[in-house]
Design a protein around this motif. Structure first.
Motif, mmCIF file in Angstrom:
data_model
loop_
_atom_site.group_PDB
_atom_site.id
_atom_site.type_symbol
_atom_site.label_atom_id
_atom_site.label_comp_id
_atom_site.label_asym_id
_atom_site.label_seq_id
_atom_site.Cartn_x
_atom_site.Cartn_y
_atom_site.Cartn_z
ATOM 1 N N ALA A 92 -15.581 -34.012 -2.631
ATOM 2 C CA ALA A 92 -14.258 -33.590 -3.103
ATOM 3 C C ALA A 92 -13.250 -34.739 -3.102
ATOM 4 N N SER A 109 -15.590 -36.049 -17.046
ATOM 5 C CA SER A 109 -14.328 -35.598 -17.620
ATOM 6 C C SER A 109 -13.389 -35.152 -16.510
ATOM 7 N N ASP A 110 -12.099 -35.047 -16.829
ATOM 8 C CA ASP A 110 -11.132 -34.560 -15.851
ATOM 9 C C ASP A 110 -11.521 -33.162 -15.362
ATOM 10 N N ARG A 111 -11.954 -32.319 -16.288
ATOM 11 C CA ARG A 111 -12.328 -30.947 -15.934
ATOM 12 C C ARG A 111 -13.502 -30.947 -14.958
ATOM 13 N N THR A 112 -14.495 -31.786 -15.213
ATOM 14 C CA THR A 112 -15.655 -31.860 -14.325
ATOM 15 C C THR A 112 -15.262 -32.326 -12.930
ATOM 16 N N LYS A 114 -12.337 -32.021 -11.487
ATOM 17 C CA LYS A 114 -11.576 -30.961 -10.820
ATOM 18 C C LYS A 114 -12.505 -29.862 -10.304
ATOM 19 N N LEU A 115 -13.479 -29.463 -11.132
ATOM 20 C CA LEU A 115 -14.425 -28.434 -10.714
ATOM 21 C C LEU A 115 -15.278 -28.927 -9.547
ATOM 22 N N MET A 116 -15.667 -30.195 -9.591
ATOM 23 C CA MET A 116 -16.453 -30.783 -8.516
ATOM 24 C C MET A 116 -15.672 -30.748 -7.202
ATOM 25 N N LEU A 118 -13.041 -28.764 -6.410
ATOM 26 C CA LEU A 118 -12.803 -27.388 -5.962
ATOM 27 C C LEU A 118 -14.064 -26.765 -5.367
ATOM 28 N N ALA A 119 -15.197 -26.976 -6.021
ATOM 29 C CA ALA A 119 -16.450 -26.415 -5.521
ATOM 30 C C ALA A 119 -16.820 -27.019 -4.161
ATOM 31 N N SER A 120 -16.581 -28.300 -4.006
ATOM 32 C CA SER A 120 -16.923 -28.968 -2.739
ATOM 33 C C SER A 120 -16.011 -28.516 -1.609
#
Length: 270
Positions: A92, A109-112, A114-116, A118-120
């Motif tokens: 994270a 990507s920025d989206r990836t 951010k998701l990485m 948040l998930a972590s």
């Protein structure tokens, strides 16, 4: 870094910088990868790079060192804490750091990213919830504090108040030691406080070496140093200057897990 005198020596330095720039094909910072452990070649190479393997292992070693000081070691709690820190500070934090300026030049990507992140962070909190089977609810507050430190440091909240050498050393050095020990004992002792201080100092040493190394890798276009010695003139190019910072870093990055492993093995022998 030059220790020479006179206009002739200054000309030597300028000439050396020009030579280095020419030797690098005029590429400047592109001649170096953004980190010595950085890899190129697709998704998995980018993930390896963003994980910062030597420094993530260093951080996990501090957790293990703290746990090793406990009178009795609960391996289940140690596994949960290591997983939480791997997800939180290993993934994270570095995903958020990459989002903030792309220092590692990965293809995410920025989206990836951010998701990485948040998930972590969610995975870290799940580990904290599972820890309630073994320790008190205070572990949730420690987990929330850890999530706050990850976001505040990586995203430079409060004008970068925590994004300093000391902020890094306390958050990535002292804090893991304290959490590793508290998760085993639900207490703190003078011994673990001293170990946390040692981890903080070790992390400060890391920053003192990694900051100029990052400068050379990511910002410097060309350069070098010329030294006047009793034997004559010694010239160091950028590769030589970089090695002076990164060789100690590599050694320290292996020292921390070796020390943690020794402390854990000592617990097995008790």
């Amino acid at each position: 870094m030059s220790e020479t005198t006179g206009t002739t020596n200054m000309t030597d330095v300028t000439g050396l910088a020009a030579k280095n720039h020419t030797a690098n094909g005029g590429l400047g910072v592109a001649a170096f990868t953004p980190a010595y452990y950085a890899r190129k070649g697709g998704l998995w190479a980018d993930f390896w790079t963003i994980l910062h393997p030597p420094y993530t292992l260093w951080n996990l070693s501090f957790v293990a060192m703290g746990a090793s000081l406990a009178p009795a070691l609960d391996w289940r709690m140690l596994a949960l804490m290591l997983t939480a820190f791997l997800a939180g500070t290993g993934v994270a934090s570095h995903a958020l750091d990459e989002l903030n300026g792309r220092p590692l030049r990965t293809g995410f990507s920025d989206r990836t990213l951010k998701l990485m992140a948040l998930a972590s962070l969610a995975a870290s909190l799940v580990c904290a919830l599972l820890s309630l089977l073994f320790v008190s609810a205070w572990i949730i507050l420690l987990a929330l504090l850890g999530a706050f430190l990850v976001a505040a440091y990586s995203l430079e909240w409060f004008g970068g108040l925590l994004h300093t050498n000391l902020g890094f050393a306390l958050s990535w050095g002292g804090y893991p030691v304290l959490v590793g020990y508290w998760a085993q004992t639900e207490a703190l002792t003078p011994g673990v406080l001293l170990l946390a201080a040692a981890a903080t100092l070790m992390s400060l040493a890391q920053r003192e070496l990694s900051t100029p190394a990052r400068f050379l890798r990511r910002k410097a276009n060309a350069g070098g140093a010329t030294f006047a010695t009793a034997e004559g003139v010694a010239q160091w190019d950028m590769q030589c200057l970089l090695a002076g910072y990164e060789r100690p870093l590599r050694l320290l990055s292996w020292m921390a897990p070796a020390l943690a492993a020794a402390m854990l093995l000592a617990k097995l022998g008790q």
